[in-house]
Scaffold this motif. Structure first.
Motif, mmCIF file in Angstrom:
data_model
loop_
_atom_site.group_PDB
_atom_site.id
_atom_site.type_symbol
_atom_site.label_atom_id
_atom_site.label_comp_id
_atom_site.label_asym_id
_atom_site.label_seq_id
_atom_site.Cartn_x
_atom_site.Cartn_y
_atom_site.Cartn_z
ATOM 1 N N THR A 352 0.837 -1.198 0.000
ATOM 2 C CA THR A 352 0.000 0.000 0.000
ATOM 3 C C THR A 352 0.870 1.246 0.000
ATOM 4 O O THR A 352 0.617 2.206 -0.729
ATOM 5 N N ALA A 353 1.919 1.218 0.799
ATOM 6 C CA ALA A 353 2.823 2.365 0.844
ATOM 7 C C ALA A 353 3.534 2.548 -0.486
ATOM 8 O O ALA A 353 3.862 3.670 -0.869
ATOM 9 N N THR A 354 3.770 1.444 -1.197
ATOM 10 C CA THR A 354 4.386 1.564 -2.514
ATOM 11 C C THR A 354 3.456 2.297 -3.476
ATOM 12 O O THR A 354 3.893 3.094 -4.301
ATOM 13 N N LEU A 355 2.165 2.038 -3.365
ATOM 14 C CA LEU A 355 1.200 2.682 -4.250
ATOM 15 C C LEU A 355 1.099 4.177 -3.988
ATOM 16 O O LEU A 355 0.804 4.962 -4.892
ATOM 17 N N TYR A 356 1.363 4.568 -2.736
ATOM 18 C CA TYR A 356 1.153 5.952 -2.325
ATOM 19 C C TYR A 356 1.991 6.894 -3.187
ATOM 20 O O TYR A 356 3.213 6.748 -3.280
ATOM 21 N N ARG A 357 1.320 7.850 -3.844
ATOM 22 C CA ARG A 357 1.929 8.839 -4.724
ATOM 23 C C ARG A 357 2.650 8.203 -5.914
ATOM 24 O O ARG A 357 3.536 8.794 -6.507
ATOM 25 N N GLY A 358 2.257 6.991 -6.237
ATOM 26 C CA GLY A 358 2.806 6.391 -7.449
ATOM 27 C C GLY A 358 2.073 6.901 -8.681
ATOM 28 O O GLY A 358 1.001 7.492 -8.577
ATOM 29 N N SER A 359 2.696 6.715 -9.846
ATOM 30 C CA SER A 359 2.021 7.069 -11.103
ATOM 31 C C SER A 359 1.381 5.802 -11.634
ATOM 32 O O SER A 359 1.962 5.086 -12.436
ATOM 33 N N PRO A 578 1.179 9.762 -15.731
ATOM 34 C CA PRO A 578 2.637 9.618 -15.700
ATOM 35 C C PRO A 578 3.317 10.763 -16.427
ATOM 36 O O PRO A 578 4.382 11.217 -16.011
ATOM 37 N N SER A 579 2.673 11.282 -17.496
ATOM 38 C CA SER A 579 3.337 12.354 -18.220
ATOM 39 C C SER A 579 3.377 13.596 -17.347
ATOM 40 O O SER A 579 4.339 14.360 -17.380
ATOM 41 N N GLY A 580 2.306 13.755 -16.547
ATOM 42 C CA GLY A 580 2.322 14.884 -15.637
ATOM 43 C C GLY A 580 3.431 14.745 -14.633
ATOM 44 O O GLY A 580 4.197 15.678 -14.394
ATOM 45 N N SER A 581 3.564 13.560 -14.097
ATOM 46 C CA SER A 581 4.557 13.391 -13.041
ATOM 47 C C SER A 581 5.965 13.519 -13.591
ATOM 48 O O SER A 581 6.887 13.849 -12.879
ATOM 49 N N ARG A 582 6.088 13.236 -14.885
ATOM 50 C CA ARG A 582 7.436 13.356 -15.434
ATOM 51 C C ARG A 582 7.910 14.800 -15.425
ATOM 52 O O ARG A 582 9.085 15.078 -15.376
ATOM 53 N N ASN A 583 6.939 15.710 -15.502
ATOM 54 C CA ASN A 583 7.336 17.099 -15.621
ATOM 55 C C ASN A 583 7.313 17.837 -14.295
ATOM 56 O O ASN A 583 7.700 18.979 -14.221
ATOM 57 N N LYS A 584 6.775 17.152 -13.283
ATOM 58 C CA LYS A 584 6.751 17.872 -12.013
ATOM 59 C C LYS A 584 7.888 17.377 -11.126
ATOM 60 O O LYS A 584 8.616 16.452 -11.474
ATOM 61 N N GLU A 585 7.975 18.029 -10.045
ATOM 62 C CA GLU A 585 9.041 17.672 -9.119
ATOM 63 C C GLU A 585 8.856 16.215 -8.675
ATOM 64 O O GLU A 585 7.764 15.818 -8.274
ATOM 65 N N THR A 586 9.879 15.438 -8.787
ATOM 66 C CA THR A 586 9.748 14.027 -8.470
ATOM 67 C C THR A 586 10.412 13.732 -7.137
ATOM 68 O O THR A 586 11.542 14.102 -6.906
ATOM 69 N N GLU A 587 9.629 13.081 -6.338
ATOM 70 C CA GLU A 587 10.153 12.732 -5.024
ATOM 71 C C GLU A 587 10.739 11.330 -5.103
ATOM 72 O O GLU A 587 10.089 10.407 -5.573
ATOM 73 N N VAL A 588 11.949 11.188 -4.679
ATOM 74 C CA VAL A 588 12.567 9.873 -4.713
ATOM 75 C C VAL A 588 12.317 9.207 -3.376
ATOM 76 O O VAL A 588 12.734 9.705 -2.338
#
Lengths: 590, 267
Positions: A352-359, A578-588
């Motif tokens: 579940t935590a893996t899914l959190y804020r995933g694309s 996913p395309s949106g997330s590619r362009n926004k700040e990505t949290e590692v």
């Protein structure tokens, strides 16, 4: 592909060029029946298992259908089977599904096929043993299916004496011998996988970089190796008793039938972990890939597999609370059973935590995986009801138990098997299947499953006993609902049979890495060549570096599929894709 | 390991011989773990019943042929030695010694099975087998003792020492004048239970010995064909691991089955 971390754009290595489709791959490097029947290629043996398992799954499914149709009527008037035939039908369903489908399923098909590829090996450690395991499996399976079809077995899959020794006049002996034989195939597969993971990993593939699927199958093999022999000797003793007319479970000479239950469940409870832990491994692979996230808590997920395998050996007597074991041992086993829920819960929370804020994208493998998460959680939680001494006295041997283990075994393992099949199908066959129909089938199976088994929880809670062909008239409405659900479920299972077969002939050619996954198996062409890798791979990364977008060889990933992919007109629509997330700040993370 | 890369005994899917041999050894050790679990099931069952019914188990054990078991134990321990010497010969590349040691091991294993067969024949001849034969033989021994007190029965001499079988005579005398539940009464059913263990445990062990002899003869064939060069000695080692385990299981079976009642005289 570039990822912006804070304000500083960082460009990573570009994805590797698409490898040219090999003219000779493992499917066409030899032709003819003997090239299959005498193959020692782990990939071909995986496919042999796939075809055989599909056949036995169908046999077990038909038996289940007969049982469900029979239960439409609450007394003999509405029945299509006599009571004897009903006993044989549910036993056939149980033994075929458990011993011939669920136990070999993911280890024998996906494990054989993908363990060597995931760890960068040319083959399993013992290729001939691998082929032998298939023959042993087929011999035992044929004997078992012949027994349930010709003479029938009416004892239930648990084969308790004296039902199975003194009072059954059906084909128990050949059937039990069939189960005994398939046990060896399970041991051979487990041994092969365990030695392979120990000894055949390519350079850089440390235990900490091992894909979680390998960890899960390692734990499974541990159970197969240590559990299966115990049931084997138990079945030998049972056969000796039937053949000789006297034996160590025979109460007439002072023997104890409850001893059989102890020995049987010493294997057969861990065996349910043989059935579910490989599914958990599959979930870890797919969930990360389709949410483009590193796994949350790699070590916790890896070691929880081992934890389940170890603690799973200490809980068997929870099947025997009402068999006359002492209160103190019942108390202890209840406690240990609760304990085994902990590593399972660790996995669910980490996923579940893996899914959190995933694309997240919703291709068929992901839909099956999400269905697994829901159904396995329900199955696991209802398992706790049964682990509790007081409630188990009420629920023991009712439909509640049936619903519980179907949620785990079907909702868990069968859906994980479907997820694995859809995830790796492009790699196994080199073809893509229908996107629409595969998603439709996932939804249909989920809905059909819920409708089949949720009414059974209600039935069981109100006291309808399992394995009984007759029931009170007021239970009929739930049974009709359940049968209706089973029909939907059956239709859902038919669909993949159709569109996957069609994809072999009409499917789009699959690229080497259609899901943009990180594992080594995706670094080979689709379908792979006979020895998997042209040159020995050298692993430099962990297994799920989706956040920084590199595969295990340290190269970039191709564009992920789904709504985010470049050829999809909807790809640049929303900020959430996913395309949106590619362009926004990505949290590692992770 | 470039030298060994071209070795004829290296299988294609391994990188080098070291990896191949360690995989083979690990595989065999894991198989041995499954074998231990296989026998452990029946050992557990034995332990449970021995704890429940100590008197009957002691009696039944005392009626087995101890000298055969002792001789067989000697055979198996010696065969473990010759098997280990075979590994040494293979490491040294001494083919005649390898063949000699392997054949000697197979011979000792065969001798074990031969004496085992003799023992089974004796037991079956005495109807010391669970089931109808057992009960019939016991009934024949109980016949002349009917109505006697325990002391009278103890002084009674059967006209023929071998018919009914000695075990039946002994069991009938022990139980004469007693009811089930009395102190010292030995339930015939539980004696049969011991025999179920005796036949299944020694039977399964015998199957393992036969498989072991088969593997050793296969090694002999391989050695004759020149397929066990020095660098491939681990094939011999792997078979020897199995052989030692089978021997070791016998070292547990021997006291459980034969020595449990050795304190009681046979006749």
């Amino acid at each position: 592909m570039s990822i912006i971390i804070a304000d500083e754009p960082r460009a990573f290595a570009p994805p590797p060029p698409e490898p040219p489709a090999p003219a000779r791959h493992y499917l066409n490097n030899a032709y003819g029946v003997w090239s299959w029947l005498l193959t020692v290629d782990h990939k071909r043996i995986g496919l042999l298992y796939l075809v055989s398992l599909t056949f036995f799954f169908t046999v077990g499914g038909i038996a289940a259908g007969l049982v469900r149709i029979n239960l439409l009527g609450h007394n003999a008037e509405g029945h299509i089977l006599t009571d004897d035939q009903y006993n044989r039908a549910f036993t056939a369903h149980g033994v075929v599904m458990l011993f011939l489908f669920l136990i070999p399923s993911i280890p024998a098909v996906m494990g054989n096929f993908f363990i060597p590829m995931m760890i960068g090996a040319k083959d399993l450690a013992f290729p001939k043993l691998n082929l032998a395991s298939w023959y042993v499996y087929m011999a035992g399976a044929m004997l078992l299916v012949w027994s349930v079809l010709v003479g029938g077995i009416d004892t239930g899959w648990t084969l308790y004496p004296p039902y199975s020794s003194r009072y059954s006049h059906t084909s128990v002996t050949p059937g039990v011998f069939g189960v005994f034989i398939t046990g060896f195939s399970s041991i051979m597969t487990g041994l092969n996988i365990m030695v392979t993971i120990h000894k055949m990993r390519c350079p850089g593939m440390t235990w900490g970089r091992l894909p979680l699927f390998c960890w899960a199958l390692y734990a499974t093999s541990f159970i197969q190796l240590l559990g299966t022999p115990v049931v084997a000797i138990t079945l030998v003793l049972l056969m000796a008793e039937r053949v000789g007319g006297v034996g160590i479970f025979d109460p007439a000479i002072g023997g104890d039938p409850v001893l059989f239950q102890h020995l049987f469940w010493f294997y057969s409870h861990p065996a349910v972990y043989i059935m579910i832990v490989p599914g958990m491994g599959v979930v870890s692979e797919i969930l990360t890939c389709f949410s483009r996230k590193n796994i949350f808590g790699y070590k916790a997920v890896a070691w929880s597999s081992v934890g389940i395998a170890v603690v799973g050996f200490l809980v068997w007597a929870h099947h025997m609370y009402v068999a006359g074991i002492s209160y103190y041992s019942a108390l202890l086993f209840s406690f240990l059973t609760m304990l085994v829920a902990v590593p399972s819960a660790i996995k669910v929370f980490n996923w579940t935590a893996t899914l959190y804020r995933g694309s997240i994208t919703f291709q068929a493998p992901m839909l099956f995986t999400l269905a697994f998460l829901v159904l396995f959680t329900v199955g696991g939680v209802t398992g706790l009801f049964l682990a509790t001494l007081g409630t188990d006295i009420h629920l023991h041997d009712t439909y509640f138990v049936v619903a519980h283990f179907h949620f785990v075994m079907v909702g868990g393992m069968v859906l994980a098997y479907m997820a694995a099949l859809h995830f790796w199908w492009p790699k196994m066959t080199g073809r893509m299947y229908s996107d629409f129909w595969s998603r439709a089938s996932a939804v249909i199976i989920f809905v059909g499953f819920f409708l089949t088994f949720v009414p059974q929880f209600v039935l069981g809670y109100h006291g309808m006993p399992r394995r009984s062909p007759n029931y009170l008239a007021e239970f009929q409405v739930y049974n009709v609902m359940s049968t209706a659900g089973a029909s939907i479920l059956g239709f859902g299972y038919l669909l993949p049979g159709i569109y996957l077969t069609l994809s072999l002939f009409f499917g789009k050619k699959a690229s080497a890495n259609p899901w943009s996954a990180t594992g080594l198996e995706w670094q080979t062409p689709s379908p792979p060549t006979a020895f998997n890798f042209e040159r020995m791979p050298v692993v430099v990364c962990g297994p799920y570096e989706y956040a920084i977008g590199v595969d295990q060889l340290g190269r970039g990933l191709p564009e992920p599929p789904g709504p985010g992919s470049a050829d999809d007109p909807a790809s640049h629509d929303g900020p959430t894709g996913p395309s949106g997330s590619r362009n926004k700040e990505t949290e590692v993370v992770g | 390991m470039s030298a060994s890369t071209h070795s004829p005994v290296l299988k294609h899917h391994f990188d080098n011989l070291e990896q191949q041999h360690s995989a083979e050894r690990l595989g065999m050790w894991m198989f041995l773990a499954t074998e231990v679990m296989f026998f452990s099931g029946v050992f557990v069952a034995y332990a449970v019943y021995r704890y429940f019914f100590p008197g009957e188990f002691q009696f039944a054990s005392s009626q087995l042929v101890l000298w055969v078991a002792a001789l067989n134990t000697a055979f198996l321990i010696t065969s473990s030695l010759t098997m280990t010497l075979a590994i040494r010969s293979a490491q040294l590349g001494d083919r005649p010694a390898l063949l000699r040691n392997l054949l000697l091991t197979a011979l000792l294993g065969t001798a074990f099975m031969g004496f085992k067969a003799y023992e089974y024949a004796t037991d079956i001849g005495e109807k010391f087998v669970p089931g109808a034969m057992f009960r019939q033989e016991l009934a024949e021994a109980e016949g002349p003792l009917a109505g006697m007190s325990h002391e009278q029965a103890a002084r009674y001499e059967f006209p023929d020492h071998h018919h009914p079988a000695p075990w039946a005579q002994a069991l009938a005398k022990t139980n004469a004048g007693k009811q089930p539940g009395d102190a010292g009464y030995l339930s015939p059913g539980r004696v049969e239970l011991f025999l179920c263990f005796y036949y299944t445990m020694t039977g399964i062990h015998g199957v393992h010995i036969v498989v072991g002899i088969g593997c050793i003869l296969w090694l002999v064939q391989q050695a004759v064909a020149g397929k066990i060069p020095r660098e491939n000695y681990s094939t011999v080692e792997v078979v020897s691991l199995y052989w030692h385990l089978v021997d070791m299981i016998w070292l547990f079976l021997m006291p459980l089955l034969y020595l449990a009642g050795a304190g009681l005289a046979r006749h």
